[in-house]
Structure formats: C-alpha cells, structure tokens
Scaffold this active site. Structure first.
Site, PDB file in Angstrom:
ATOM      1  N   LYS A  95       9.945   0.177   2.431  1.00  0.00           N
ATOM      2  CA  LYS A  95       8.974   0.768   2.410  1.00  0.00           C
ATOM      3  C   LYS A  95       9.845   2.569   2.345  1.00  0.00           C
ATOM      4  CE  LYS A  95       5.941   3.561   5.527  1.00  0.00           C
ATOM      5  NZ  LYS A  95       4.876   3.788   6.720  1.00  0.00           N
TER       6      LYS A  95
ATOM      7  N   LYS B 116       6.100  -1.531  -0.353  1.00  0.00           N
ATOM      8  CA  LYS B 116       5.130  -0.046   0.084  1.00  0.00           C
ATOM      9  C   LYS B 116       6.137   0.965  -0.461  1.00  0.00           C
ATOM     10  CE  LYS B 116       2.476   2.831   2.994  1.00  0.00           C
ATOM     11  NZ  LYS B 116       1.483   2.714   4.253  1.00  0.00           N
TER      12      LYS B 116
END
Length: 329
Positions: free
Chosen positions: A196, A254
C-alpha cells in the site's frame, strides 16, 4: 512477398476478437467497497465520488441484495465513525456492538452467502486520522498492531469471512493470525494490504470516511512513515512475501493503475491470489472527465479494469463494480 501471417485476421470482427480474447472480465473478478454510516434511511452521495454512497444499515440491506442479484458476491466494509467516538487508541473499534460489527451482521443476515471482508485500520476511529496510535509525534507500531489484532478478532466474532488490514504496520499479520488461531477462528482469512503506497489518489476516500490526517502541531501531516514510498518497487515484493510468511491468504496492491508494474512483479513472485484496489481518486478522475465530455466513461472504465486484470489482478476492489457488471451483462 506478402506475409504468410497477418495478425489482423484475428481482429477482423467482434466474433473473432471475442473468440481469441485473452482477458475476460466477469462479476467474479470484483470486490465491492461499501461505506456504512449510523442512522436510518440514509443514502448519502459522496461529493468527490459521484454516484457512490454511504448507507445506513437498513439501506445497506437493500444494496447488498441488489449486488447479489447481479452476480457480485463479495463486499469490503468501511465505516464512518461519529467524531465523538474517536480517540487516539481506536477504542470504539473494539466495541462488539460498534457500527462495523453491526454492519457485518446486517450483511450476513440479509445474504448469508455474501463474502464479507472488513477494513482493519484505526484511521476511521482515530481522532487524528492516522492508522496507528500516536505518541510524541510518532506512529507506534507494536501497540497499534495489538489493537488491530483485537479489532480483527472482533470482526471475526461478528461473522466476517476475511479481515483486511490496511494499516501497513510491521508484523501485524502474524500477530493477527496467531490471535485468530488461538481463539478458534481458523477459517477466518486475511487479505493483507501488503503493498500500500503513500499515494495522492486517496483523497475522495478520506472524504467518504472523514479520515484524513488532521493538521495539528506534533501530528504527522501524512502517512509516509508507514505507507510505502511510490518510488520503490523491490520493497513491494519484500513486504508481500513477509505477509505471506506471516499468514496472509490474499495480498493486495493499492492503488491500481499507476502500480500495474508492481502487480505484475508480485503476481510473478507469489503463489497466493493478488488483489488490486482501483482507488477513489482513479474513480473520481474518470467521473469528472466524463462529466466534462472529455472521455467515454464506459470505454475508459472497461479499459482500466481490464488492464488491472491483465497485469495479474485476481481480485479487483472497485467502485465501478456495479457499473461494469451491468454493462457486460
């Protein structure tokens, strides 16, 4: 001499293009993010995410039924927590009758077969908008991981099929896995946000949950001490492999579109399903440009989700899930 092989023969019409198409999008590819709020009869459009909504529990039931009816079988729950319940330690996150816990039960009651994944992070519950406990201007790793593990257990007790830690604290997967095992939740899965990045594409999401870091003295202004530097590539593989070693069943990259090289690197390196989150900023850009008439909404939407799957995404968390499924059906 004319070529014996002409690649255009396989592009001559839609029938042959469909027959030889390498990447096919289906409803089974999608994980649907859902935002939940307190109240009754609430369906609030998120200003920075046109045609996407926050739902109170009663209207969440209706939305889940619709998703199931069109073939979408998995949801990822997020909650917008009232300000008066926020503090530095995420105390409300462990409330067995909290909004997340009630949302899990609501989905399972109305649609028992729906796969329910839950966001495990402190930022919706933090008075400071961070994913961890803050002390002397530092995001504390280990105390945060302890709370996150207890939060995951609370979600499992409420009926979650998978917990999805999105915080990027070190070691939280093994701590979470061990606690779930010790408490008998051996079948509760973990989808880890393993890679992320500290991205500028999260803005509309933070509007949706009112979870942006606050602008205060001695409070970090961003999440760069725990989310990844977007300049780094090899680090993403290391983070992901560590999470798998600690017990993650699914790993996530992400955001999506700007990180497709990372998706492919990780897909080539691991043997577990790879999820990709097409984030709020990616959604908002398409919506805004389409409203201006600058691009074809559906064409760009389909091109992006196909690119994510083509790059190696086994699961696509996307705010476009309903639009895509309605279009392809």
């Amino acid at each position: 001499m004319y070529p014996l092989r002409r690649n255009r023969r396989l592009r001559a019409n839609e029938a042959i293009r469909s027959l030889v198409r390498e990447t096919i999008i289906t409803p089974n590819d999608f994980l649907v993010p859902l935002f939940v709020v307190e109240g009754s009869g609430v369906k609030e459009e998120i200003a920075s995410m046109p045609n996407y909504f926050r739902y109170s529990l009663d209207l969440l039931e209706k939305e889940v039924k619709e998703l199931w009816s069109i073939g979408l079988k998995s949801v990822l729950l997020f909650v917008k927590v009232p300000d008066n319940l926020k503090d530095n330690k995420g105390t409300e996150a462990l409330n067995p009758n909290g909004l997340m816990q009630r949302a899990i039960k609501t989905v399972k009651n109305v649609c028992p077969e729906m796969l329910v994944m839950t966001d495990v992070a402190l930022d919706p519950y933090s008075a400071y908008g961070h994913d961890g406990i803050i002390e002397n201007g530092i995001i504390l790793n280990d105390p945060t991981s302890q709370v996150l593990s207890e939060m995951a257990l609370s979600h499992a007790q409420a009926g979650a099929d998978f917990v999805a830690p999105s915080d990027m604290m070190d070691g939280r997967i093994i701590q979470m896995r061990e606690l779930l095992e010790d408490e008998g939740f051996t079948n509760t899965g973990i989808m880890s946000y393993s890679a992320k990045y500290a991205s500028a594409f999260y803005g509309p999401f933070r509007d949706a949950l009112d979870s942006a870091p606050v602008d205060m003295v001695d409070i970090p202004k961003d999440k760069k001490t725990y989310q990844m530097d977007y300049s780094n590539r090899i680090e993403a593989i290391r983070e992901t492999e560590m999470d798998i070693d600690e017990g993650a069943d699914i790993v996530m990259v992400k955001p999506g579109l700007c990180y497709l090289d990372i998706v492919r690197d990780i897909k080539n390196a691991v043997d577990v399903p790879v999820a990709v989150y097409q984030v709020s900023g990616e959604y908002a850009m398409i919506k805004a440009a389409a409203e201006k008439g600058w691009l074809d909404h559906d064409a760009v939407m389909m091109e992006q989700v196909t690119a994510i799957k083509r790059a190696g995404g086994d699961i696509i968390a996307s705010y476009f899930a309903k639009d895509v499924v309605k279009l392809i059906s």
